[in-house]
Design an enzyme around this catalytic site. Structure first.
Site, short mmCIF file in Angstrom:
data_model
loop_
_atom_site.label_atom_id
_atom_site.label_comp_id
_atom_site.label_asym_id
_atom_site.label_seq_id
_atom_site.Cartn_x
_atom_site.Cartn_y
_atom_site.Cartn_z
N HIS A 138 41.68 40.26 37.69
CA HIS A 138 41.98 38.91 38.14
C HIS A 138 43.46 38.76 38.53
O HIS A 138 44.35 39.15 37.78
CB HIS A 138 41.64 37.93 37.01
CG HIS A 138 41.75 36.50 37.35
ND1 HIS A 138 41.00 35.90 38.32
CD2 HIS A 138 42.54 35.52 36.83
CE1 HIS A 138 41.30 34.61 38.39
NE2 HIS A 138 42.24 34.36 37.50
N SER A 187 43.64 31.63 41.24
CA SER A 187 42.69 31.26 40.20
C SER A 187 42.29 29.78 40.31
O SER A 187 41.82 29.35 41.35
CB SER A 187 43.29 31.59 38.83
OG SER A 187 42.31 31.60 37.82
N GLU A 236 36.36 41.33 37.99
CA GLU A 236 36.59 39.99 37.47
C GLU A 236 35.35 39.12 37.59
O GLU A 236 34.54 39.27 38.52
CB GLU A 236 37.78 39.33 38.15
CG GLU A 236 37.78 39.26 39.66
CD GLU A 236 38.99 38.49 40.17
OE1 GLU A 236 39.18 37.35 39.71
OE2 GLU A 236 39.71 39.01 41.02
#
Length: 294
Positions: A263, A139, A233
């Site tokens: 995600h 991320s 996502e």
């Protein structure tokens, strides 16, 4: 796994609420991720790297040469070295390579580019101590990893042997179409939530700065990348555009897209077979990159 089972995995996640203060977000994130069991074969030990706090993630039998530097996700606002250990540990176990998870400073208390300074300091110490480094991140940690590489390149530091990126956030200008087109499909994020994270991280800095949004940077000379992302996502296009740009600039890059996966779906290892397979591929990539340089 069937589409229904992937939908069940998405249903185990809950979309956050825009506008929450950082302290409340951190408490909620830690309640889910900071105490997850790592396995009886894992020991955590505090250390510093370049003056930055970190955790050695010691997995029994993971004694190959080299080290995985793990940069956790959390929108640059939440997360910790301990939450990063949740993915650093299985990567170390599967690859046999020791890992260290970094406790870089978080926004809004420490906005851009504080996290980059911390990651670069840690990376510099590993390189200058003679370690062969692989970087893994998820991320926001993925964007941080790329910014660290750009900064290391500018300093003339050696590049890592390879980089593994899980659902990387590479563009805080939020121009990827999937930020909007996947907002209802994504069980965690939408544009307002991502805008909150971006604002806290930037602290008034230019979102188009290449270290804030490394998708916009010259990527030439970067090491081989493995990028994994789910189709469910909002950051899907951050990954797809990164891979295309890296390829255009002659960077070796591999992409895994898992349909219907959310995600950082690797967190579902043990429940979602695709998560186990993704971690296996990441570990194979790490071993292969090390074998080429050691």
């Amino acid at each position: 796994m069937s589409a229904a089972e992937r939908a069940a995995a998405r249903g185990m996640m809950q979309k956050g609420e825009a506008g929450l203060p950082a302290e409340a977000q951190r408490a909620g994130f830690d309640a889910v991720f900071a105490e997850r069991p790592l396995g009886a074969d894992v020991t955590l030990a505090e250390r510093t790297l370049g003056g930055v706090r970190a955790l050695d993630v010691r997995v029994e039998g993971a004694n190959r040469a080299g080290v995985i530097l793990y940069l956790h996700g959390g929108g640059y606002v939440v997360g910790s070295a301990r939450t990063g250990a949740n993915l650093a540990a299985p990567l170390s176990r599967l690859s046999g390579v020791p890992a260290v998870s970094l406790e870089y400073r978080l926004a809004p208390e420490h906005p851009f580019p504080a996290a980059i300074h911390d990651a670069l300091a840690a990376y510099r110490e590993l390189v200058e101590s003679g370690q062969t480094v692989l970087i893994a991140a998820d991320s926001a940690g993925g964007g941080l990893a790329l910014a660290t590489l750009l900064s290391a390149r500018a300093e003339g530091l050696a590049m890592p042997a390879g980089v593994v990126l899980f659902s990387p956030w590479t563009d805080v200008t939020l121009t990827g179409p999937s930020i909007d087109t996947r907002g209802e499909y994504d069980p965690l994020f939408n544009r307002p939530i991502m805008e909150d994270y971006a604002a806290m991280y930037l602290g008034g800095a230019d979102a188009a700065d290449e270290l804030a949004s490394p998708l916009r940077a010259d990527l030439s000379g970067l090491p081989p990348l493995l990028v994994q992302v789910g189709s469910a996502e909002v950051l899907l296009d951050d990954a797809l555009r990164l891979v295309a740009r890296a390829a255009e600039q002659e960077v070796d890059v591999s992409l895994d897209v898992v349909a219907g996966a959310p995600h950082v779906f690797q967190y579902f290892a043990g429940f979602l077979p695709e998560a186990d397979e993704a971690l296996d591929r990441a570990a194979t990539f790490i071993r292969h990159r090390l074998a080429l340089v050691l």
